[in-house]
Design a protein around this motif. Structure first.
Motif, PDB file in Angstrom:
ATOM      1  N   ARG A  77      39.888  42.037  37.089  1.00 48.23           N
ATOM      2  CA  ARG A  77      38.737  41.145  36.903  1.00 48.23           C
ATOM      3  C   ARG A  77      39.113  39.945  36.027  1.00 48.23           C
ATOM      4  NH1 ARG A  77      33.384  43.975  37.600  1.00 48.23           N
ATOM      5  NH2 ARG A  77      33.868  46.010  38.508  1.00 48.23           N
ATOM      6  N   CYS A  80      42.228  37.799  38.185  1.00 43.19           N
ATOM      7  CA  CYS A  80      41.937  37.356  39.556  1.00 43.19           C
ATOM      8  C   CYS A  80      40.525  36.787  39.679  1.00 43.19           C
ATOM      9  CB  CYS A  80      42.096  38.513  40.534  1.00 43.19           C
ATOM     10  SG  CYS A  80      43.738  39.199  40.660  1.00 43.19           S
ATOM     11  N   PRO A  81      40.144  35.862  38.835  1.00 39.69           N
ATOM     12  CA  PRO A  81      38.768  35.343  38.922  1.00 39.69           C
ATOM     13  C   PRO A  81      38.510  34.705  40.284  1.00 39.69           C
ATOM     14  CG  PRO A  81      40.145  33.881  37.597  1.00 39.69           C
ATOM     15  CD  PRO A  81      40.943  35.120  37.834  1.00 39.69           C
ATOM     16  N   GLY A  82      37.346  35.021  40.852  1.00 42.72           N
ATOM     17  CA  GLY A  82      36.961  34.443  42.123  1.00 42.72           C
ATOM     18  C   GLY A  82      37.398  35.208  43.349  1.00 42.72           C
ATOM     19  N   SER A  83      38.252  36.232  43.180  1.00 43.80           N
ATOM     20  CA  SER A  83      38.742  36.989  44.338  1.00 43.80           C
ATOM     21  C   SER A  83      38.071  38.337  44.510  1.00 43.80           C
ATOM     22  CB  SER A  83      40.260  37.210  44.224  1.00 43.80           C
ATOM     23  OG  SER A  83      40.954  36.012  44.436  1.00 43.80           O
ATOM     24  N   GLU A  85      34.429  40.815  44.405  1.00 44.50           N
ATOM     25  CA  GLU A  85      32.975  40.953  44.359  1.00 44.50           C
ATOM     26  C   GLU A  85      32.665  42.025  43.318  1.00 44.50           C
ATOM     27  OE1 GLU A  85      30.472  41.057  47.843  1.00 44.50           O
ATOM     28  OE2 GLU A  85      32.199  40.592  49.109  1.00 44.50           O
ATOM     29  N   CYS A  86      32.233  41.606  42.158  1.00 42.80           N
ATOM     30  CA  CYS A  86      31.963  42.543  41.065  1.00 42.80           C
ATOM     31  C   CYS A  86      30.518  43.032  41.182  1.00 42.80           C
ATOM     32  CB  CYS A  86      32.233  41.879  39.727  1.00 42.80           C
ATOM     33  SG  CYS A  86      33.940  41.309  39.555  1.00 42.80           S
ATOM     34  N   ARG A 150      43.817  38.466  50.572  1.00 42.65           N
ATOM     35  CA  ARG A 150      43.750  37.323  49.656  1.00 42.65           C
ATOM     36  C   ARG A 150      44.074  37.694  48.214  1.00 42.65           C
ATOM     37  NH1 ARG A 150      38.290  34.100  51.713  1.00 42.65           N
ATOM     38  NH2 ARG A 150      39.100  33.506  53.773  1.00 42.65           N
ATOM     39  N   ARG A 154      47.650  36.318  45.847  1.00 42.18           N
ATOM     40  CA  ARG A 154      47.716  35.594  44.574  1.00 42.18           C
ATOM     41  C   ARG A 154      48.975  35.970  43.797  1.00 42.18           C
ATOM     42  NH1 ARG A 154      41.725  34.847  42.028  1.00 42.18           N
ATOM     43  NH2 ARG A 154      43.021  33.633  40.591  1.00 42.18           N
ATOM     44  N   ARG A 259      31.999  40.550  52.476  1.00 41.32           N
ATOM     45  CA  ARG A 259      31.407  39.343  53.035  1.00 41.32           C
ATOM     46  C   ARG A 259      30.380  39.723  54.112  1.00 41.32           C
ATOM     47  NH1 ARG A 259      36.777  37.684  52.229  1.00 41.32           N
ATOM     48  NH2 ARG A 259      37.338  37.760  54.407  1.00 41.32           N
ATOM     49  N   PRO A 386      45.386  30.799  42.799  1.00 36.33           N
ATOM     50  CA  PRO A 386      44.528  31.186  43.926  1.00 36.33           C
ATOM     51  C   PRO A 386      45.377  31.519  45.160  1.00 36.33           C
ATOM     52  CG  PRO A 386      44.441  28.827  43.585  1.00 36.33           C
ATOM     53  CD  PRO A 386      45.171  29.405  42.413  1.00 36.33           C
TER      54      PRO A 386
END
Length: 393
Positions: A77, A80-83, A85-86, A150, A154, A259, A386
């Motif tokens: 967490r 890997c910010p943004g990758s 779904e928390c 994805r 990274r 998603r 990213p």
């Protein structure tokens, strides 16, 4: 200050663990070449259900794996910010036997350091209205979801930016072993059809369920049991949190929202060859049936895909594990100079997608000790580039 060493390490395997290893070692100043016979993450890494494990699934029966998962959950967490779904997860009880599992589950989560909040039926249904209305109780844990390609990409992007050579479609067809020392590998380029040799001070076998095959080229064995499972992708986001059945691990007992899809998993069996996996129709039916017990809309959701993937579980082929569920999800690095008298060869195997960074740290510690490199691991706090950076030249 940038530190560079003369040592060259060859990493065999372009899954998440291989990518994390290339990242870790380059941060320690090691020259790294990584090869993968197909596209990056085209093996087990790119085929799992995308769960960011809280460790809750393993808390009762496999506490070592549970602790590894919750520790790495927190680190991913951060780096890997943004990758991810928390979105958290629910373990839901819908039958008497599930209620029997509630207290051991809560107690085990507490002992493993996994945050776990007991919810009433009404609280659970407010969070997830699509749950089975017969739900009796739920437990909220910090599960999440990740893109299986994805997020690992990274690690590859950051490793390459720091100097690692990443070569997909490059297959190891033999290891160069002389006088009990692995000195490199013979590679087949699937793009050009040519073969060549690469020399290395140490070869790391990070080939997941194919680790046995690579180890055999060095004349050694690793205790890996390929354990496939079928997963089912359905169109539509049938839940917003990860939904698990509150019982011992079983078939079709998890639904992961990714998603615009919902992934139901998974079955489990033991296979001889990770390249020879089928998708049994009865396993697919079981995913529908068991998944619908958690979320009734699973039964009528539009089919998107079904596939199987082999977990690289640690266990002897002489063991009696029939389904693979009996085997731990922990990981281990094998220094084959200690276990088999073969120098210059290390295997890392086992584990989960969630624990890829920790696996790399443990293996890199072994490799650096062998090379006489005194550099600490820096991957716990290094924020990764990213995934799109992998394609930027």
């Amino acid at each position: 200050m940038e530190v560079r060493h003369d040592a060259h390490v060859l990493v065999v395997g372009g899954g998440g663990t291989g990518g994390a290893l290339a990242h870790d070692l380059t941060l320690r100043g090691v020259r790294v070449t990584l090869v993968e016979r197909g596209e990056l993450t085209s093996g087990t890494t790119g085929r799992h259900h995308g769960l960011l494990h809280s460790g809750g699934r393993y808390a009762v029966k496999d506490r070592e794996s549970a602790v590894e998962c919750i520790e790495e959950n927190r680190i991913l967490r951060r780096i890997c910010p943004g990758s991810l779904e928390c979105n958290d997860g629910l373990f839901v009880a819908i039958a008497d036997e599930d209620m029997d599992y509630l207290d051991p589950f809560l107690e085990s989560c507490a002992e493993c350091g996994i945050p776990a909040e007991r919810l009433t039926r009404d609280q659970a249904l407010r969070l997830e209205p699509g749950l089975n209305p017969d739900v009796r109780v739920a437990v909220r844990v910090p599960d999440g979801a990740m893109d299986a390609m994805r997020m690992p990409l990274r690690f590859f992007a950051t490793a390459r930016r720091n100097g690692a050579a990443i070569s997909p479609y490059m297959e190891v067809v033999d290891l160069d072993v002389h006088d009990g020392v692995v000195r490199g590998a013979t590679l087949h380029d699937h793009v050009t059809g040519t073969e060549g040799r690469v020399a290395a001070d140490i070869v790391i076998n990070a080939a997941g369920p194919w680790s046995e095959r690579i180890a055999a080229m060095a004349g050694v064995q690793v205790p890996v049991r390929p354990s496939p499972g079928v997963l089912l992708a359905l169109r539509g986001r049938l839940c917003n949190m990860v939904v698990n059945r509150l019982h011992p691990a079983g078939d079709g007992d998890i639904v992961v929202p990714l998603r615009g899809l919902s992934v139901v998993g998974t079955s489990s069996w033991v296979a001889a060859d990770p390249d020879d996996l089928d998708v049994p129709e009865d396993h697919v039916r079981r995913m529908y049936e068991e998944g619908a017990k958690l979320i009734p809309a699973v039964a009528t959701a539009e089919f998107r895909a079904a596939w199987s993937a082999a977990r690289p579980l640690i266990g002897s082929r002489d063991g009696d594990a029939a389904s693979g569920r009996e085997l731990s999800r922990t990981f281990k690095a094998f220094d084959h100079s200690e276990t088999d008298g073969v120098e210059g060869f290390v295997t890392i195997t086992g584990g989960k997608g969630t624990t890829l960074r920790a696996m790399a740290e443990v293996c890199a510690n072994v490799v650096c000790a062998k090379l006489g490199i005194d550099e600490p691991c820096r991957t716990r706090d290094t924020v990764l580039l990213p995934h799109t950076a992998y394609y930027a030249r």
